[in-house]
Design a protein around this motif. Sequence first.
Motif, short mmCIF file in Angstrom:
data_model
loop_
_atom_site.label_atom_id
_atom_site.label_comp_id
_atom_site.label_asym_id
_atom_site.label_seq_id
_atom_site.Cartn_x
_atom_site.Cartn_y
_atom_site.Cartn_z
N GLN A 99 43.18 46.59 62.23
CA GLN A 99 43.14 47.69 63.20
C GLN A 99 41.81 47.74 63.95
O GLN A 99 41.22 48.80 64.14
CB GLN A 99 43.36 49.03 62.47
N GLU A 106 49.74 45.99 56.48
CA GLU A 106 49.40 46.26 57.89
C GLU A 106 50.31 47.33 58.48
O GLU A 106 49.87 48.17 59.28
CB GLU A 106 49.50 44.97 58.69
N LYS A 107 51.57 47.33 58.09
CA LYS A 107 52.52 48.34 58.61
C LYS A 107 52.10 49.73 58.17
O LYS A 107 52.16 50.69 58.95
CB LYS A 107 53.92 48.01 58.13
N HIS A 137 46.65 47.82 69.03
CA HIS A 137 47.76 47.26 68.26
C HIS A 137 48.72 46.55 69.20
O HIS A 137 48.78 46.83 70.40
CB HIS A 137 48.47 48.37 67.48
N ARG A 138 49.50 45.62 68.65
CA ARG A 138 50.42 44.85 69.50
C ARG A 138 51.45 45.73 70.18
O ARG A 138 52.00 45.36 71.22
CB ARG A 138 51.11 43.77 68.67
N ASP A 139 51.73 46.92 69.60
CA ASP A 139 52.65 47.85 70.26
C ASP A 139 51.96 48.63 71.37
O ASP A 139 52.62 49.34 72.13
CB ASP A 139 53.23 48.83 69.24
N GLU A 140 50.64 48.51 71.43
CA GLU A 140 49.87 49.30 72.40
C GLU A 140 49.29 48.45 73.52
O GLU A 140 48.55 48.94 74.35
CB GLU A 140 48.72 50.02 71.67
N TYR A 189 48.89 50.75 60.11
CA TYR A 189 49.18 51.11 61.50
C TYR A 189 49.80 52.51 61.59
O TYR A 189 49.41 53.33 62.43
CB TYR A 189 50.10 50.07 62.12
N GLN A 190 50.76 52.76 60.71
CA GLN A 190 51.44 54.05 60.75
C GLN A 190 50.47 55.19 60.44
O GLN A 190 50.43 56.22 61.14
CB GLN A 190 52.59 54.06 59.74
N GLN A 192 44.71 42.68 64.51
CA GLN A 192 45.93 43.45 64.24
C GLN A 192 45.97 43.92 62.79
O GLN A 192 46.26 45.08 62.50
CB GLN A 192 47.17 42.61 64.55
N SER A 217 47.22 55.08 60.72
CA SER A 217 46.20 55.15 61.78
C SER A 217 46.71 55.98 62.95
O SER A 217 45.96 56.78 63.54
CB SER A 217 45.84 53.74 62.26
N LYS A 218 47.98 55.81 63.31
CA LYS A 218 48.56 56.62 64.38
C LYS A 218 48.55 58.10 64.02
O LYS A 218 48.25 58.96 64.85
CB LYS A 218 50.00 56.15 64.65
#
Length: 624
Positions: free
Chosen positions: A433, A477-478, A437-440, A481-482, A430, A484-485
């Motif tokens: 990356q 990490e936040k 991701h945990r949201d995915e 992730y953002q 996580q 990366s999206k």
Amino acid sequence: MPDVTPSPKRVCSTAALQETDGLRKHVSFSERRFDPSKLPVDMLRVYTSLKERFDEEYALLFVFNMQTAMEMHRAWNMTLLTSKTLKKCSEMVGLRMTWELGVIKLKFFMEDGDFELQRKVPYDYDSEFQDMDMFMRIASALYSGHLTVHEALLFQEEAKQGKHTAKTGLFIRDYPGRLIVLPAMSSTCAVIFFGGTHKEAGVAALCGLVTGLLEYGLLRVGGEATLLIDLAVGLFTGVIGSLFWELHEPKYCLVSIFMGTLYWFFYGTAFVVGLVEILAGELETGVTRFMAVSIKTFVLCVMACFGMLLTVTNPAQVWNDQAQYCGTIDLAVDWPQYSRILLYVGCSAAVLGQYRFRLEQYWRGLLVQLAGYEVQFQVSRYFVDSRRDTGIKDNLDVMASNVCGAAASVVTACFLSAMMDKINSIYYAQLLQRGAHRDETDSKLDDILYGCISGVVKCFNCIGIGRKHDQHMLELEKKLYQQSKEVKDKDHPRSDIKLEPEEEDLLLDTIVYAESMNIWAMLMPAVYQLVPGSMIARMWFNTIIPPMDGSDENTFAGLMVTSISLALGLIVGEAIVETFAGIVHLCCGSKKEQEQEKDFEAYDLGMVGSAPDDNVSEESAWQL
């Protein structure tokens, strides 16, 4: 013109990194360059020649492998483990390098012996300010394709400077912070291992504090003064213990005081490691280590006896008289089980402090230590109780308890390693990356594990024993992730992930710590407590001051039985783990997984299947 030969494809090239590490495709790292001009003259000369003959990266890989060997050898002094690490790294990065690792002297050869470098590397736990396996983690990150060779070399420099260690870790791993650890270890060892009472524990704590101050002072002076550490430590331990015998009533057990204090300075682990090396075929290093440890222990004992000579009028009579005050308590009978275990846990915590173990990982080390001790203790008590009425006295109980205790430590360490590797793989996947991701993902378990570990990281930082880098990475990490999206979104203009210099440092730190902890990092403190360093001292004390009643306990026979059984226990434990892992992967794993696992077999401990020349390729001609 120089003979420029193309070197093999390497996993640490920039192109290869982008293939193996998905984050590298999107993060625009600033260029990091290691400065070779700071290298020693002889190493710089070899570096320059290799750079002309091959390329810069190949030459730097040689520098990296050599420095890894020196730092690992200085910190652990285990030729088998160091050799396997170098072999693995050389194979993965296409490095044509061989070596001879002695107890003190290391030799490195390049290109069929065209280049040879030698180094004297003393046994020194103070080599690194990180947890014990930091240099193995760096090597693993390099040959696994997560670091460039420049980043790996720079990380080695930073590791030795303590830039990746929590402040509490730096405090406890060096003086004056270690003045807390040494008395704690001396007092608990005097009781748990040598049958002392609270009186002997108090005197041992005082001796530990004094010897710690002596070591601290001589280390500050440096140079030739460090050669006096063992002399001063043994002398003052003998003087202080003898003064309490002479001036205080009731009398004390000097064996408990001396052994408990000097236990810090015994290289008992190296004694068993030497026997493991002999069994593995490394006769030269094994025998040399065996003799070196024995002589070092003899020096400590001689100086302790000299301290007695300066303090009491008849040292031989005092040494024989004090025996009646020793062994007056039986931990299995006189102490409740929980008290005995709590005392051992306290002793184990002090030992972990000696080994510069990371505070947030203490629970791992304590579990391994406790498993080995309790199995050893219970097996020994079983034999003692079963033979209580027969009057038979032999060393079979010692042999069985040590084999079982050492094997239990290995199995426990491997189990904890496998369990934590699985959990950490989810957590670091996580952070870095490396997967969905945990949201995915629909996996609630992954979310729970990530949340739990994140909470532990924040808790450790809140109480001041964690690494700030770990907490800052949670915040980074936040951002990763953002962005990366956004990079993956075809409708978004972002083409790469931009990080600040300090964020790049943080990311590289996390990449290294995402590698698995080496099993020996957990196992070494447990072995240290199981090994017979004190039995060597008993043998030398009996040599210097023979028992007046003419009794001969055959200490040497007991020493050999204990040492060999512990060495065999380590090998048996590793064999059990490898056999079980092989069966599981044969039954449950895919062919690819089996092949990947095979690459790492016997790598963590480096005992089973070792051979004297296993670092030398069977193909003597390397086709340069």
